[in-house]
Design a protein around this motif. Structure first.
Motif, mmCIF file in Angstrom:
data_model
loop_
_atom_site.group_PDB
_atom_site.id
_atom_site.type_symbol
_atom_site.label_atom_id
_atom_site.label_comp_id
_atom_site.label_asym_id
_atom_site.label_seq_id
_atom_site.Cartn_x
_atom_site.Cartn_y
_atom_site.Cartn_z
ATOM 1 N N ARG A 68 1.068 -1.267 -0.102
ATOM 2 C CA ARG A 68 -0.122 -0.050 -0.081
ATOM 3 C C ARG A 68 0.724 1.293 -0.083
ATOM 4 N NH1 ARG A 68 -3.587 -2.448 3.622
ATOM 5 N NH2 ARG A 68 -2.620 -1.281 5.331
ATOM 6 N N TYR A 69 1.816 1.209 0.912
ATOM 7 C CA TYR A 69 2.659 2.389 0.975
ATOM 8 C C TYR A 69 3.585 2.638 -0.342
ATOM 9 C CZ TYR A 69 1.865 2.227 5.964
ATOM 10 O OH TYR A 69 1.459 2.210 7.213
ATOM 11 N N LYS A 70 4.055 1.468 -0.957
ATOM 12 C CA LYS A 70 4.759 1.422 -2.151
ATOM 13 C C LYS A 70 3.849 2.041 -3.376
ATOM 14 C CE LYS A 70 7.791 -1.982 -4.876
ATOM 15 N NZ LYS A 70 7.744 -1.245 -5.893
ATOM 16 N N ASP A 71 2.598 1.736 -3.290
ATOM 17 C CA ASP A 71 1.698 2.082 -4.202
ATOM 18 C C ASP A 71 1.451 3.853 -4.094
ATOM 19 O OD1 ASP A 71 1.504 -0.442 -5.392
ATOM 20 O OD2 ASP A 71 -0.227 -0.951 -4.359
ATOM 21 N N GLU A 72 1.424 4.221 -3.152
ATOM 22 C CA GLU A 72 1.559 5.615 -2.661
ATOM 23 C C GLU A 72 2.846 6.380 -2.111
ATOM 24 O OE1 GLU A 72 -1.909 6.471 -0.162
ATOM 25 O OE2 GLU A 72 -3.041 4.802 -1.171
ATOM 26 N N PRO A 73 3.766 6.463 -3.195
ATOM 27 C CA PRO A 73 5.176 6.845 -2.690
ATOM 28 C C PRO A 73 5.171 8.261 -2.154
ATOM 29 C CG PRO A 73 4.860 6.898 -5.131
ATOM 30 C CD PRO A 73 3.602 6.365 -4.815
ATOM 31 N N ALA A 74 4.200 9.351 -2.019
ATOM 32 C CA ALA A 74 4.273 10.454 -1.630
ATOM 33 C C ALA A 74 4.325 10.112 -0.081
ATOM 34 C CB ALA A 74 3.292 11.429 -2.245
ATOM 35 N N GLN A 75 4.014 9.258 0.408
ATOM 36 C CA GLN A 75 3.936 9.312 1.888
ATOM 37 C C GLN A 75 5.200 9.350 2.780
ATOM 38 O OE1 GLN A 75 1.231 6.372 3.668
ATOM 39 N NE2 GLN A 75 0.577 5.748 1.599
ATOM 40 N N ASP A 76 5.119 9.869 3.896
ATOM 41 C CA ASP A 76 6.362 10.107 4.773
ATOM 42 C C ASP A 76 6.859 8.559 5.088
ATOM 43 O OD1 ASP A 76 8.418 10.542 6.470
ATOM 44 O OD2 ASP A 76 6.926 11.699 7.931
ATOM 45 N N CYS A 77 8.001 8.265 4.704
ATOM 46 C CA CYS A 77 8.465 7.004 5.119
ATOM 47 C C CYS A 77 8.634 6.836 6.575
ATOM 48 C CB CYS A 77 9.912 6.602 4.314
ATOM 49 S SG CYS A 77 10.750 5.339 4.459
ATOM 50 N N ALA A 78 8.923 7.641 7.290
ATOM 51 C CA ALA A 78 9.359 7.486 8.696
ATOM 52 C C ALA A 78 8.080 7.131 9.359
ATOM 53 C CB ALA A 78 10.006 8.551 9.180
ATOM 54 N N GLU A 79 7.088 7.639 9.103
ATOM 55 C CA GLU A 79 5.568 7.553 9.600
ATOM 56 C C GLU A 79 5.047 6.087 9.299
ATOM 57 O OE1 GLU A 79 4.259 9.310 12.445
ATOM 58 O OE2 GLU A 79 6.228 10.399 12.140
ATOM 59 N N THR A 80 5.575 5.568 8.199
ATOM 60 C CA THR A 80 5.238 4.444 7.785
ATOM 61 C C THR A 80 5.716 3.173 7.785
ATOM 62 O OG1 THR A 80 5.361 5.125 5.441
ATOM 63 C CG2 THR A 80 3.320 5.755 6.383
ATOM 64 N N VAL A 81 6.623 3.334 6.612
ATOM 65 C CA VAL A 81 7.510 2.031 6.513
ATOM 66 C C VAL A 81 8.394 1.554 7.802
ATOM 67 C CG1 VAL A 81 9.072 1.034 4.946
ATOM 68 C CG2 VAL A 81 7.156 2.402 3.891
ATOM 69 N N ASP A 82 9.136 2.647 8.235
ATOM 70 C CA ASP A 82 9.797 2.537 9.231
ATOM 71 C C ASP A 82 9.234 1.963 10.544
ATOM 72 O OD1 ASP A 82 11.985 3.624 7.875
ATOM 73 O OD2 ASP A 82 12.080 5.698 8.701
ATOM 74 N N LYS A 83 8.207 2.521 10.771
ATOM 75 C CA LYS A 83 7.335 1.914 11.961
ATOM 76 C C LYS A 83 7.069 0.347 11.856
ATOM 77 C CE LYS A 83 5.403 6.181 13.908
ATOM 78 N NZ LYS A 83 4.515 7.032 14.380
ATOM 79 N N LEU A 84 6.693 -0.019 10.518
ATOM 80 C CA LEU A 84 6.303 -1.346 10.231
ATOM 81 C C LEU A 84 7.482 -2.188 10.430
ATOM 82 C CD1 LEU A 84 4.059 -2.720 7.826
ATOM 83 C CD2 LEU A 84 6.232 -3.647 7.820
ATOM 84 N N ILE A 85 8.512 -1.807 9.807
ATOM 85 C CA ILE A 85 9.637 -2.542 9.913
ATOM 86 C C ILE A 85 10.339 -2.509 11.354
ATOM 87 C CG2 ILE A 85 12.470 -2.621 9.228
ATOM 88 C CD1 ILE A 85 10.535 -3.514 7.029
ATOM 89 N N GLU A 86 10.310 -1.381 12.196
ATOM 90 C CA GLU A 86 10.537 -1.530 13.634
ATOM 91 C C GLU A 86 9.803 -2.719 14.475
ATOM 92 O OE1 GLU A 86 13.120 -0.685 16.368
ATOM 93 O OE2 GLU A 86 13.226 0.492 14.575
ATOM 94 N N ALA A 87 8.533 -2.625 14.331
ATOM 95 C CA ALA A 87 7.567 -3.525 14.799
ATOM 96 C C ALA A 87 8.020 -5.054 14.200
ATOM 97 C CB ALA A 87 6.088 -3.236 14.485
#
Length: 144
Positions: A68-87
């Protein structure tokens, strides 16, 4: 390319590709007049992304969210992808801890072996009969 070619190019079984389509992870391909699926380069790229995520033991829900994030590349990575990987790192750390507990249990069980003797007096088999019903390691079900 047809599904067999996609399967070969991605080292993914055909049934897994179909499963990912049903789960909405892979977009439905176009079909020929004779109803064959026709896959494009973007299907291969997305499938390789999914396979890389699954290789890191990510759940289908985690993969779905990353897509979903990859399909919407304008999002802030730190608030999305980073948190998912941290979890996910937290899940991996917990799994490592559980596996260490399992290793300790198996070593203790192995240490009950007193050398060559008949099976009736086997310390390992006796220990398995005494082992509590609750396993030290939780079962993590992941569809591959």
């Amino acid at each position: 390319m047809k599904i067999g070619e996609l399967a070969t190019a991605s080292a993914t079984p055909v049934e897994t590709i179909r499963y990912y389509e049903r789960e909405g992870l892979l977009p439905q391909p176009t079909r020929t007049a004779s109803n064959y699926r026709v896959y494009e380069a973007q299907h291969l790229e997305r499938l390789q992304f999914i396979r890389n995520c699954r290789g890191l033991q990510m759940s289908l829900d985690e993969v779905r969210e990353l897509l979903r994030y990859k399909d919407e590349p304008a999002q802030d990575c730190a608030e999305t992808v980073d948190k998912l990987i941290e979890a996910h790192i937290g899940h991996v750390a917990l799994r490592i801890q559980e596996l260490r507990g399992l290793e300790a249990q198996l070593i203790a069980l192995r240490d009950r072996c007193r050398g060559t003797q008949d099976v009736e007096h086997c310390g390992i088999l006796a220990g398995l009969a005494e082992t509590p019903a609750a396993p030290a390691v939780k079962q993590h079900l992941h569809v591959r």
